[in-house]
Design a protein around this motif. Structure first.
Motif, short mmCIF file in Angstrom:
data_model
loop_
_atom_site.label_atom_id
_atom_site.label_comp_id
_atom_site.label_asym_id
_atom_site.label_seq_id
_atom_site.Cartn_x
_atom_site.Cartn_y
_atom_site.Cartn_z
N LEU A 210 0.59 -1.14 -0.05
CA LEU A 210 0.15 -0.03 -0.11
C LEU A 210 0.66 1.10 -0.23
CD1 LEU A 210 -2.94 -0.88 2.44
CD2 LEU A 210 -3.19 -0.31 0.08
N ALA A 211 2.01 1.22 0.80
CA ALA A 211 2.86 2.42 0.89
C ALA A 211 3.50 2.64 -0.75
CB ALA A 211 3.91 2.05 1.99
N LEU A 212 3.81 1.49 -1.09
CA LEU A 212 4.78 1.73 -2.36
C LEU A 212 3.68 2.04 -3.50
CD1 LEU A 212 6.85 -1.61 -2.08
CD2 LEU A 212 7.57 0.71 -2.46
N ALA A 213 2.45 1.67 -3.60
CA ALA A 213 1.62 2.17 -4.58
C ALA A 213 1.32 3.41 -4.41
CB ALA A 213 0.11 1.36 -4.29
N GLU A 214 1.15 4.02 -3.15
CA GLU A 214 0.96 5.69 -2.81
C GLU A 214 2.04 6.30 -3.40
OE1 GLU A 214 -0.40 8.42 0.72
OE2 GLU A 214 -0.47 6.55 1.14
N ALA A 215 3.22 5.93 -3.25
CA ALA A 215 4.76 6.49 -3.79
C ALA A 215 4.93 6.27 -5.25
CB ALA A 215 5.87 5.79 -2.87
N GLY A 216 3.84 5.44 -5.81
CA GLY A 216 4.06 5.35 -7.41
C GLY A 216 5.06 4.34 -8.00
N CYS A 217 5.38 3.48 -6.96
CA CYS A 217 6.48 2.38 -7.43
C CYS A 217 5.50 1.42 -8.19
CB CYS A 217 6.91 1.64 -5.92
SG CYS A 217 8.30 0.37 -6.44
N THR A 218 6.18 1.16 -9.32
CA THR A 218 5.48 -0.02 -10.16
C THR A 218 6.03 -1.35 -10.09
OG1 THR A 218 6.78 0.64 -11.98
CG2 THR A 218 4.69 1.79 -11.69
N ARG A 219 7.08 -1.49 -9.09
CA ARG A 219 7.58 -3.04 -9.05
C ARG A 219 6.81 -3.81 -8.25
NH1 ARG A 219 11.76 -3.71 -12.84
NH2 ARG A 219 13.05 -1.80 -13.09
N VAL A 220 5.66 -3.47 -7.55
CA VAL A 220 5.06 -4.14 -6.86
C VAL A 220 3.71 -4.31 -6.95
CG1 VAL A 220 4.47 -4.72 -4.11
CG2 VAL A 220 6.76 -3.79 -4.91
N PRO A 221 2.79 -5.35 -7.20
CA PRO A 221 1.43 -5.11 -7.36
C PRO A 221 0.67 -4.51 -6.19
CG PRO A 221 2.42 -7.37 -7.63
CD PRO A 221 3.07 -6.49 -7.16
N ALA A 222 -0.21 -3.36 -6.65
CA ALA A 222 -0.82 -2.70 -5.35
C ALA A 222 -1.97 -3.50 -4.83
CB ALA A 222 -1.33 -1.48 -6.20
N PRO A 223 -2.38 -3.51 -3.74
CA PRO A 223 -3.65 -4.27 -3.24
C PRO A 223 -4.52 -3.72 -3.75
CG PRO A 223 -1.87 -3.75 -1.47
CD PRO A 223 -1.30 -3.08 -2.53
N SER A 224 -5.53 -4.68 -4.26
CA SER A 224 -7.09 -4.30 -4.63
C SER A 224 -8.18 -4.11 -3.55
CB SER A 224 -7.57 -5.09 -5.94
OG SER A 224 -6.42 -5.07 -6.98
N ALA A 225 -8.00 -5.28 -2.67
CA ALA A 225 -8.84 -5.20 -1.73
C ALA A 225 -8.25 -5.98 -0.36
CB ALA A 225 -10.31 -5.96 -2.01
N TRP A 226 -8.91 -6.03 0.64
CA TRP A 226 -8.03 -6.87 1.83
C TRP A 226 -9.20 -6.93 2.83
CZ3 TRP A 226 -6.94 -2.16 0.22
CH2 TRP A 226 -7.14 -0.83 0.88
N PHE A 227 -9.14 -7.87 3.77
CA PHE A 227 -9.87 -7.96 4.94
C PHE A 227 -9.12 -8.49 6.23
CE2 PHE A 227 -9.83 -12.25 3.66
CZ PHE A 227 -10.31 -13.16 4.66
N GLU A 228 -9.92 -7.92 7.32
CA GLU A 228 -9.20 -7.71 8.55
C GLU A 228 -10.33 -8.27 9.70
OE1 GLU A 228 -6.01 -4.17 8.49
OE2 GLU A 228 -7.98 -3.81 8.59
N ALA A 229 -9.82 -8.58 10.95
CA ALA A 229 -10.64 -8.80 12.17
C ALA A 229 -10.01 -7.94 13.29
CB ALA A 229 -10.48 -10.24 12.35
N ALA A 230 -10.93 -7.71 13.91
CA ALA A 230 -10.78 -6.79 15.28
C ALA A 230 -10.33 -7.80 16.35
CB ALA A 230 -11.95 -5.74 15.59
#
Length: 491
Positions: A210-230
């Motif tokens: 997520l941080a790399l996608a925001e930085a514009g790095c194209t070397r890493v596939p950007a997450p499309s979706a995710w899920f978590e638990a509390a």
């Protein structure tokens, strides 16, 4: 139909607890599943407590993604987080928290029989077949549909990246092989990684891409979706840190991982240095983007001396466990002494967020484009799964990733060691080409601080010796070849 908007569907909110798991059904549910799960869990490739019988299971959370007690032939889908307790040398040992996705059917089709967990004889699922849900394409596809809709369901929270396109109705297939997690490919367009052993905190395999996608790095596939638990907090009524349960990313169809490419190069006796050079550049680009996006620091004299001391301690422990390592202790110890001397001379080392487990199997090369260019992508930022999540999220020196890749070239070469000197030359040439590529992209040549590079490579090789001795004795000769080389290296 493709949906490219992250907010096109309103968040779907469900009650915090569903009929199947409300008290007293929650305890009844776990009681009915404890026996089947105690027999099924230790057989799973992602279960960490192999060889130790389960002594107890605790239900952390349970959520119905599809009703599990409905009449008819419609399958139910149950999400569980369970904490295990295992017997260790006759004493109960604290276990781990695992994510389970279980399908529920009155009658299990023969094609799904291999995933059978069991048939509870009591409780709310009495008489029904409970099985591994990911083996059921219908339920695996339902999970993708749930990821397309941000919102909450029970204790689960679903998120989606703005602008991500996740088509509906994609066919699902589970990847097989030795994995510490589970992966599902949807229509050759997306891949979902489900983390099986989970801990409080954001998994770096979500955080860093997520941080790399925001930085514009194209070397890493950007997450499309995710899920978590509390995750429940120790404080009454409080909610603790989130647990990352799964990450959906674009599937890089047609790509080949670096390990397969290296083995093919060795088999055909072809040059690999151009690919190694571009891989070094890709690694540097990822490190540079991470350093720009997230906090960095520096190791000074005290930190580096402590690092050298810790490496020496790991060597002593490994040598005590693996007799083959003992003759090389003095030679390897000089490497750590050289690192401490480097620190005393004023040497420093940058520290930042890293990949954490970089090797040839963690990089993918796309086919050449019409312009004759190729593109390396870096995947799997989870780090070493055996380490605690909090440790994997700590910053570290970039040279640790570099040393991991250099060791991977050696591992590939050792598959063809019978070919003699040519294979040794292949490994040396590609290790050097990787470092040149890293220097060309970052301006920092790993070879310029040989004390750092050699110390981290030695530490990695010592770890490999211990790992292979415990888990794959037939592979012990691979890291031992590096141990002999590193122990004989001049000061």
């Amino acid at each position: 139909m493709s949906d490219s908007s992250s907010d096109s569907s309103p968040p779907r909110t469900a009650p915090a607890s569903l009929p199947l798991v409300t008290a007293p059904h929650g305890s009844a549910l776990l009681r009915s599943l404890t026996g089947p799960l105690a027999r099924w869990l230790p057989r799973q490739r992602w279960f960490a407590g192999k060889g130790r019988p389960l002594s107890a299971l605790t239900l952390v959370s349970a959520t119905e993604l599809l009703p599990c007690t409905a009449q008819g032939h419609t399958p139910g889908l149950l999400h569980l987080l369970v904490r295990t307790r295992e017997q260790d040398a006759g004493r109960p040992a604290a276990g781990d928290c695992y994510q389970l996705l279980l399908g529920v059917r009155p009658v299990l089709p023969p094609a799904l029989g291999g995933g059978l967990v069991g048939r509870p004889t009591e409780g709310p699922l009495r008489g029904r077949a409970v099985y591994e849900a990911l083996d059921d394409p219908r339920l695996a596809t339902l999970l993708l549909e749930r990821l397309r809709a941000p919102g909450r369901l029970g204790s689960l929270s679903f998120g989606r990246a703005p602008g991500s396109a996740i088509p509906s109705g994609l066919d699902a297939r589970v990847l097989t092989g030795e994995q510490t997690n589970s992966s599902v490919v949807y229509g050759e367009q997306h891949i979902l990684k489900l983390f099986r052993r989970v801990s409080p905190g954001v998994n770096p395999d979500l955080e860093l891409p997520l941080a790399l996608a925001e930085a514009g790095c194209t070397r890493v596939p950007a997450p499309s979706a995710w899920f978590e638990a509390a995750f429940p907090s120790a404080a009454a009524g409080a909610v603790g840190e989130p647990l990352t349960l799964g990450v959906l990313q674009p599937y890089l169809a047609g790509c080949t991982d670096g390990w397969q490419l290296a083995i093919a190069s060795l088999s055909a006796r072809t040059d690999f240095t151009q690919a190694a050079h571009s891989l070094g550049m890709a690694t540097a680009e990822v490190h540079t983007a991470l350093a720009a996006a997230l906090p960095t620091s520096e190791l000074g004299r005290e930190d580096l001396e402590a690092t050298a001391e810790a490496m020496a301690g790991r060597l002593a422990d490994a040598a005590a466990a693996v007799p083959a390592l003992r003759p090389f202790r003095d030679g390897l110890g000089r490497t750590y002494a050289a690192l401490a001397a480097f620190a005393r001379r004023g040497g420093t080392c940058p520290v930042q967020r890293l990949h954490g487990d970089l090797h040839l199997g963690q990089v993918l090369l796309a086919p050449e484009s019409a312009h004759g260019t190729s593109h390396w992508s870096v995947i799997d930022f989870e780090g070493e799964p055996a380490r605690p999540l909090a440790d994997r999220r700590l910053p570290g020196p970039p040279v640790r990733d570099i040393a991991g890749m250099l060791r991977s070239f050696d591992y590939a070469a050792c598959q063809h060691r019978a070919s003699g000197a040519w294979v040794d030359a292949w490994s040396r040439a590609n290790r050097a080409a990787f470092c040149r590529g890293y220097a060309d992209a970052s301006g920092v040549d790993p070879m310029d601080q040989v004390e750092l590079l050699r110390a981290y490579e030695t530490d990695k090789a010592v770890y490999e010796v211990l790992y292979e001795a415990r888990h794959r004795p037939a592979w012990l000769h691979v890291p031992m070849a590096a141990i002999r080389r590193l122990a004989a290296a001049p000061d």
